[in-house]
Design a protein around this motif. Sequence first.
Motif, PDB file in Angstrom:
ATOM      1  N   ALA A  17      70.289 -54.218 104.065  1.00  0.00           N
ATOM      2  CA  ALA A  17      69.667 -53.052 104.705  1.00  0.00           C
ATOM      3  C   ALA A  17      70.004 -51.771 103.940  1.00  0.00           C
ATOM      4  N   GLU A  18      71.267 -51.645 103.505  1.00  0.00           N
ATOM      5  CA  GLU A  18      71.665 -50.483 102.715  1.00  0.00           C
ATOM      6  C   GLU A  18      70.935 -50.445 101.376  1.00  0.00           C
ATOM      7  N   VAL A  19      70.825 -51.609 100.739  1.00  0.00           N
ATOM      8  CA  VAL A  19      70.132 -51.684  99.446  1.00  0.00           C
ATOM      9  C   VAL A  19      68.667 -51.285  99.603  1.00  0.00           C
ATOM     10  N   THR A  20      68.027 -51.760 100.674  1.00  0.00           N
ATOM     11  CA  THR A  20      66.626 -51.428 100.908  1.00  0.00           C
ATOM     12  C   THR A  20      66.427 -49.916 101.028  1.00  0.00           C
ATOM     13  N   GLY A  21      67.321 -49.261 101.774  1.00  0.00           N
ATOM     14  CA  GLY A  21      67.224 -47.816 101.918  1.00  0.00           C
ATOM     15  C   GLY A  21      67.415 -47.083 100.598  1.00  0.00           C
ATOM     16  N   ARG A  22      68.351 -47.563  99.786  1.00  0.00           N
ATOM     17  CA  ARG A  22      68.625 -46.897  98.510  1.00  0.00           C
ATOM     18  C   ARG A  22      67.498 -47.122  97.494  1.00  0.00           C
ATOM     19  N   ILE A  41      73.200 -49.498  93.367  1.00  0.00           N
ATOM     20  CA  ILE A  41      72.348 -50.595  93.847  1.00  0.00           C
ATOM     21  C   ILE A  41      72.679 -51.885  93.105  1.00  0.00           C
ATOM     22  N   GLU A  42      72.870 -51.796  91.792  1.00  0.00           N
ATOM     23  CA  GLU A  42      73.216 -52.988  90.999  1.00  0.00           C
ATOM     24  C   GLU A  42      74.517 -53.615  91.497  1.00  0.00           C
ATOM     25  N   LYS A  83      63.035 -60.775  96.694  1.00  0.00           N
ATOM     26  CA  LYS A  83      62.131 -59.632  96.917  1.00  0.00           C
ATOM     27  C   LYS A  83      62.860 -58.310  96.692  1.00  0.00           C
ATOM     28  N   LEU A  84      64.130 -58.239  97.106  1.00  0.00           N
ATOM     29  CA  LEU A  84      64.901 -57.024  96.867  1.00  0.00           C
ATOM     30  C   LEU A  84      65.046 -56.747  95.376  1.00  0.00           C
ATOM     31  N   GLU A  85      65.342 -57.785  94.621  1.00  0.00           N
ATOM     32  CA  GLU A  85      65.511 -57.612  93.173  1.00  0.00           C
ATOM     33  C   GLU A  85      64.196 -57.182  92.516  1.00  0.00           C
TER      34      GLU A  85
END
Length: 200
Positions: A17-22, A41-42, A83-85
């Motif tokens: 969730a944090e990664v998606t926001g960033r 993010i990485e 999908k995030l990547e």
Amino acid sequence: MSSDFESYEQDFAVLTAEVTGRIGKVPKLVGDEKKQMVANIEKQLEEARELLEQMELEVREIPPQSRGMYSSRMRSYKQEMGKLEADFKRSRIAYSDEVRNELLGDDGNSSENQLIKLREERAHLLDNTERLERSSRRLEAGYQIAVETEMMVMLTSITYLHGVLREIWLERKCIFIWKGSGLLGTRQILIYWIETSKGL
């Protein structure tokens, strides 16, 4: 064992969730600020990969009869990770300063520039909304699976207890017959035991 898996599962949900926001913020940043956000993010994506590996190890330790639902959840998490990547890669390349200048020219305040930026932000908003909906559906499905599993365990325990009580009752019945009648020998008691057991 499943409690460890669920702990990793919760950490993975918070982290993604944090990664998606960033990821949604990357296209709006430039220079050193953008580089720092990309580095963060990485690092979080690497932590998410490690959590997936830990969850896979936990799934391997779960008994085969209970492993199916955890394997299904793992497949869902791996798809989400992919999908995030992919989103992260697009945010770094498709919206980089160099590509934007090449497509729109140096006039960053033009109406065309503003229109394209609005469309990009709308697309990101829709993507984030879809991710939230998928996460909600997964949580609901996980809760339902947990309830069903608990019910199966309870029914199994009740069935086993019922069998034990019937065996105790049968033993007491044979002892009562043996004590109450001198006509029944060991062979007759065994026959009675066998015939009675057929009805269990």
